[in-house]
Scaffold this motif. Structure first.
Motif, PDB file in Angstrom:
ATOM      1  N   TYR A 140       0.794  -1.227   0.000  1.00 20.12           N
ATOM      2  CA  TYR A 140       0.000   0.000   0.000  1.00 20.12           C
ATOM      3  C   TYR A 140       0.827   1.278   0.000  1.00 20.12           C
ATOM      4  CZ  TYR A 140      -3.633  -3.356   0.960  1.00 20.12           C
ATOM      5  OH  TYR A 140      -4.482  -4.428   0.879  1.00 20.12           O
ATOM      6  N   LYS A 141       2.121   1.156   0.106  1.00 17.99           N
ATOM      7  CA  LYS A 141       2.986   2.336   0.135  1.00 17.99           C
ATOM      8  C   LYS A 141       3.799   2.404  -1.152  1.00 17.99           C
ATOM      9  CE  LYS A 141       6.577   4.559   2.925  1.00 17.99           C
ATOM     10  NZ  LYS A 141       7.427   4.429   4.140  1.00 17.99           N
ATOM     11  N   VAL A 142       3.697   3.513  -1.876  1.00 14.17           N
ATOM     12  CA  VAL A 142       4.457   3.675  -3.123  1.00 14.17           C
ATOM     13  C   VAL A 142       5.947   3.548  -2.816  1.00 14.17           C
ATOM     14  CG1 VAL A 142       5.030   5.242  -5.010  1.00 14.17           C
ATOM     15  CG2 VAL A 142       2.662   5.098  -4.182  1.00 14.17           C
ATOM     16  N   GLY A 143       6.619   2.682  -3.571  1.00 15.64           N
ATOM     17  CA  GLY A 143       8.042   2.432  -3.349  1.00 15.64           C
ATOM     18  C   GLY A 143       8.316   1.370  -2.302  1.00 15.64           C
ATOM     19  N   GLY A 144       7.265   0.857  -1.673  1.00 14.60           N
ATOM     20  CA  GLY A 144       7.436  -0.068  -0.557  1.00 14.60           C
ATOM     21  C   GLY A 144       8.025  -1.407  -0.939  1.00 14.60           C
ATOM     22  N   THR A 145       7.695  -1.919  -2.125  1.00 13.42           N
ATOM     23  CA  THR A 145       8.232  -3.234  -2.507  1.00 13.42           C
ATOM     24  C   THR A 145       9.743  -3.173  -2.718  1.00 13.42           C
ATOM     25  OG1 THR A 145       7.763  -2.849  -4.867  1.00 13.42           O
ATOM     26  CG2 THR A 145       6.042  -3.928  -3.574  1.00 13.42           C
ATOM     27  N   ASN A 146      10.227  -2.055  -3.263  1.00 11.36           N
ATOM     28  CA  ASN A 146      11.672  -1.870  -3.434  1.00 11.36           C
ATOM     29  C   ASN A 146      12.395  -1.885  -2.098  1.00 11.36           C
ATOM     30  OD1 ASN A 146      12.693  -1.598  -6.115  1.00 11.36           O
ATOM     31  ND2 ASN A 146      11.442   0.223  -6.353  1.00 11.36           N
ATOM     32  N   ILE A 147      11.867  -1.116  -1.167  1.00 14.56           N
ATOM     33  CA  ILE A 147      12.486  -1.011   0.159  1.00 14.56           C
ATOM     34  C   ILE A 147      12.483  -2.367   0.856  1.00 14.56           C
ATOM     35  CG2 ILE A 147      12.249   0.048   2.444  1.00 14.56           C
ATOM     36  CD1 ILE A 147      11.012   2.493   0.981  1.00 14.56           C
ATOM     37  N   PHE A 148      11.364  -3.093   0.743  1.00 13.34           N
ATOM     38  CA  PHE A 148      11.240  -4.392   1.393  1.00 13.34           C
ATOM     39  C   PHE A 148      12.284  -5.376   0.867  1.00 13.34           C
ATOM     40  CE2 PHE A 148       9.387  -8.722   1.282  1.00 13.34           C
ATOM     41  CZ  PHE A 148       9.348  -8.960   2.647  1.00 13.34           C
ATOM     42  N   ILE A 149      12.418  -5.461  -0.445  1.00 14.81           N
ATOM     43  CA  ILE A 149      13.383  -6.398  -1.045  1.00 14.81           C
ATOM     44  C   ILE A 149      14.788  -6.084  -0.559  1.00 14.81           C
ATOM     45  CG2 ILE A 149      14.568  -6.892  -3.231  1.00 14.81           C
ATOM     46  CD1 ILE A 149      12.212  -8.609  -2.992  1.00 14.81           C
ATOM     47  N   GLN A 150      15.162  -4.816  -0.587  1.00 17.71           N
ATOM     48  CA  GLN A 150      16.517  -4.432  -0.184  1.00 17.71           C
ATOM     49  C   GLN A 150      16.775  -4.751   1.289  1.00 17.71           C
ATOM     50  OE1 GLN A 150      16.712  -0.292  -1.305  1.00 17.71           O
ATOM     51  NE2 GLN A 150      16.476  -0.756  -3.482  1.00 17.71           N
ATOM     52  N   SER A 151      15.831  -4.403   2.151  1.00 15.70           N
ATOM     53  CA  SER A 151      16.034  -4.639   3.586  1.00 15.70           C
ATOM     54  C   SER A 151      16.034  -6.132   3.890  1.00 15.70           C
ATOM     55  CB  SER A 151      14.948  -3.937   4.407  1.00 15.70           C
ATOM     56  OG  SER A 151      13.670  -4.441   4.087  1.00 15.70           O
ATOM     57  N   PHE A 152      15.200  -6.882   3.191  1.00 13.59           N
ATOM     58  CA  PHE A 152      15.129  -8.324   3.427  1.00 13.59           C
ATOM     59  C   PHE A 152      16.417  -9.002   2.980  1.00 13.59           C
ATOM     60  CE2 PHE A 152      13.717 -12.684   3.029  1.00 13.59           C
ATOM     61  CZ  PHE A 152      12.794 -12.817   4.044  1.00 13.59           C
ATOM     62  N   GLU A 153      16.898  -8.618   1.792  1.00 15.18           N
ATOM     63  CA  GLU A 153      18.155  -9.191   1.279  1.00 15.18           C
ATOM     64  C   GLU A 153      19.300  -8.891   2.242  1.00 15.18           C
ATOM     65  OE1 GLU A 153      18.899 -10.944  -1.370  1.00 15.18           O
ATOM     66  OE2 GLU A 153      17.140 -10.856  -2.659  1.00 15.18           O
ATOM     67  N   ASN A 154      19.313  -7.700   2.795  1.00 11.34           N
ATOM     68  CA  ASN A 154      20.424  -7.285   3.655  1.00 11.34           C
ATOM     69  C   ASN A 154      20.364  -7.906   5.043  1.00 11.34           C
ATOM     70  OD1 ASN A 154      21.416  -5.658   1.629  1.00 11.34           O
ATOM     71  ND2 ASN A 154      20.346  -3.829   2.334  1.00 11.34           N
TER      72      ASN A 154
END
Length: 591
Positions: A140-154
């Motif tokens: 529901y947050k614009v740009g949220g999927t990008n942030i999630f992938i990066q934080s999860f990978e890290n």
């Protein structure tokens, strides 16, 4: 309250409009689709678009109206599909460079409050409780999927249980980004895909206004044994094609014989295998429609007696060579090796895509003396590509090439020589079909060893891969001449427990870091019968061994190995781990 039931076809675009606000009830399964499910949904929609199908049908969903608000619905059945569509749209929103498309997709997913019109803030789907916060931050947050992938990978990828809903969300978002990168380098084509998704992909919703009626509908629609399946439709159509009464009775009895011997479900599977053998490509519409339009329509088989004779032949091969796993040629050791490989693949490989090429080989070359060599190579291909993370589409494409090889070659020895190396370029515009180069054994070994060294090996594919690999390794330590197979239920036990009690011997012998790294690794896993597994629990190692070996009948050699070990510590764990990997390399790299 009057019980009203309504069934109606609706587009995805309509479902993601102000007319529908969804809530997933607390009793529903959490997000449990995995990478294969997400891949299948995307590929099916993409194929339908590229094949210019006017409509792609995504199945039915069951909704219960919310009494307080007619636009709000509880999803009684279909929550995995609806949630996946929302995740896909969120990924496209965050991927596209088209600002208008981004805004539109955002509005389909999240309805902003408009105090002037009296429109409340709404999320299109109120998800499972354990994913609510994550959905707010990603879907529901614009740009949220990008942030999630990066934080999860890290931070979390290596430590998380791969059966957790959060991991499935990561799988979905990651896969959809891969697909968009692969297929949609240009925004124009992505816009075309979104238009197709919203306007041409349809579902049938069945809605009711009582929970009792909703569950009754769910049970009726999911009940087995009543609905007509492909087998029923083809039976009627092909027997009806035979005009002579005596012949019609004869072929009706042939069909009934196969139905009785195999059962309805297995006969349905055989019909699917025949479709694959004849078409040599993944299904793009219902099996029945493909028979009508592509098999019968293109003259690959004629309706009536010819099709039923062919069905009878393939059913017999399937029954004898896969279900019974029986070959006439060779000594007892070879017969048992064949039987055990077939039985392991049939029972523990969670897909059947290897069966059509195997059946095609059996059909073309009637003698059994080549079957052991062929299935051993097929097993290597199937398992290595499964280990390599091939998607359903990649796997089916790879294995269907073997059917083409069988069709081209008349010498079974040539097929056996080429089965790992045969390749023909079938990539259509906009898609890349992954191919492993088995001649580069170093890279195949690296792929194998990397996956076997995964510190979450136990959880990969829901534990299915771990069970297969352990059983296949175990088979290497047996004298196959007299081995008749593993009896009963097989389970996989952690020697070092997953959740040892604080202050137990496990927390003394292993550091926290060692437990995080090694608990789910191959070397810490043991095969047991289901009954023994329930006894083992979180016992210390000596008590575990009592449970494992109490009756002296543990059939698993890799488990028997533990009997002479006094203390299960990091050194013993690493030693067994390396031993199992070396055995796996011997099995899967010996070609």
């Amino acid at each position: 309250m009057v019980n009203e039931i309504e069934a109606k076809e609706v587009s995805v675009g309509k479902l993601f409009s102000p007319d529908f606000i969804f809530t997933i009830p607390i009793y529903q399964r959490p997000l449990s689709w995995d990478k294969e499910n997400f891949d299948q949904l995307f590929e099916d929609i993409y194929d339908a678009m590229t094949n210019k199908e006017t409509q792609y049908f995504l199945g039915s969903i069951i909704l219960q109206e919310c009494e307080a608000d007619k636009n709000k619905y509880y999803i009684v059945d279909g929550q995995q599909r609806i949630s996946t569509l929302a995740i896909l749209m969120a990924v496209i929103r965050d991927y596209t460079k088209n600002e208008n498309l981004r805004k539109k997709l955002a509005s389909y997913l999240y309805q902003e409050e408009d105090e002037f019109k009296g429109i409340p803030e709404e999320r299109r789907i109120m998800p499972w409780e354990d994913l609510e916060k994550l959905f707010n931050e990603t879907v529901y947050k614009v740009g949220g999927t990008n942030i999630f992938i990066q934080s999860f990978e890290n931070g979390e990828k290596k430590r998380i249980d791969k059966e957790e809903p959060k991991y499935h969300l990561y799988e979905a978002i990651g896969l959809f980004y891969e697909k968009l990168e692969e297929y949609f380098q240009e925004d124009e084509k992505l816009e075309q895909f979104v238009k197709y998704l919203l306007n041409n992909v349809c579902l049938v919703y069945i809605k009711t206004n009582t929970v009792t009626s909703a569950f009754r509908l769910f049970n009726v629609l999911n009940a087995r044994g009543l609905a007509l399946n492909t087998s029923d439709l083809l039976k009627s159509e092909n027997i009806g094609e035979i005009k002579d009464e005596k012949s019609r009775v004869k072929y009706a009895n042939i069909w009934r014989k196969n139905e009785n011997e195999l059962g309805r479900e297995e006969l349905e599977n055989v019909i699917g295998f025949i479709r694959t053998i004849k078409l040599k490509e993944r299904a793009k519409m219902s099996i029945y429609e493909e028979y009508r339009k592509l098999v019968f329509g293109n003259g690959l088989l004629n309706k009536g007696s010819e099709f039923i004779d062919y069905l009878d032949e393939i059913s017999t091969i399937y029954s004898k060579k896969i279900i019974d796993a029986d070959i006439a040629e060779g000594n007892n050791a070879k017969k048992n090796e064949f039987k055990n490989i077939i039985n392991l693949m049939n029972k523990y490989v969670p897909f059947a895509d290897w069966k059509p090429p195997f059946i095609a080989f059996c059909q073309k070359f009637k003698a059994d003396n080549y079957l052991l060599d062929f299935i051993k190579l097929m097993e290597k291909k199937v398992i290595i590509e499964w280990i390599g993370g091939f998607s359903p589409t990649e796997r089916i494409t790879s294995l269907n090439k073997i059917i083409k090889l069988i069709e081209l070659e008349n010498d079974p020895t040539q097929i056996i020589e080429k089965v790992l190396y045969f390749n023909i370029d079938e990539s259509s515009t906009g898609r890349i079909s992954r191919v492993l180069d088995y001649s580069k054994k170093d890279s195949i070994e690296a792929l194998l060893v990397e996956r076997l060294n995964d510190n979450q090996f136990y959880t990969i594919y829901g534990g299915k891969l771990a069970k297969y690999i352990l059983l296949r390794i175990d088979m290497e330590y047996l004298e196959l001449e007299n081995f008749q197979g593993y009896p009963g239920t097989v389970t996989v036990e952690h020697i070092l427990p997953q959740s040892p009690e604080e202050g137990s011997e496990w927390t003394t012998i292993f550091t926290k870091e060692e437990r995080e790294e090694w608990t789910n690794k191959l070397g810490n896993l043991a095969l047991l019968s289901g009954i023994k597994n329930s006894k083992a629990q979180n016992f210390g190692f000596s008590r575990k061994k009592c449970a494992y070996f109490k009756d002296k009948i543990t059939p698993f050699r890799t488990t028997q190995y533990l009997e002479n070990i006094e203390v299960w510590n990091i050194n013993e764990l690493k030693k067994r781990h390396e031993m199992l990997i070396e055995t796996a390399k011997k099995i899967f790299l010996s070609y």
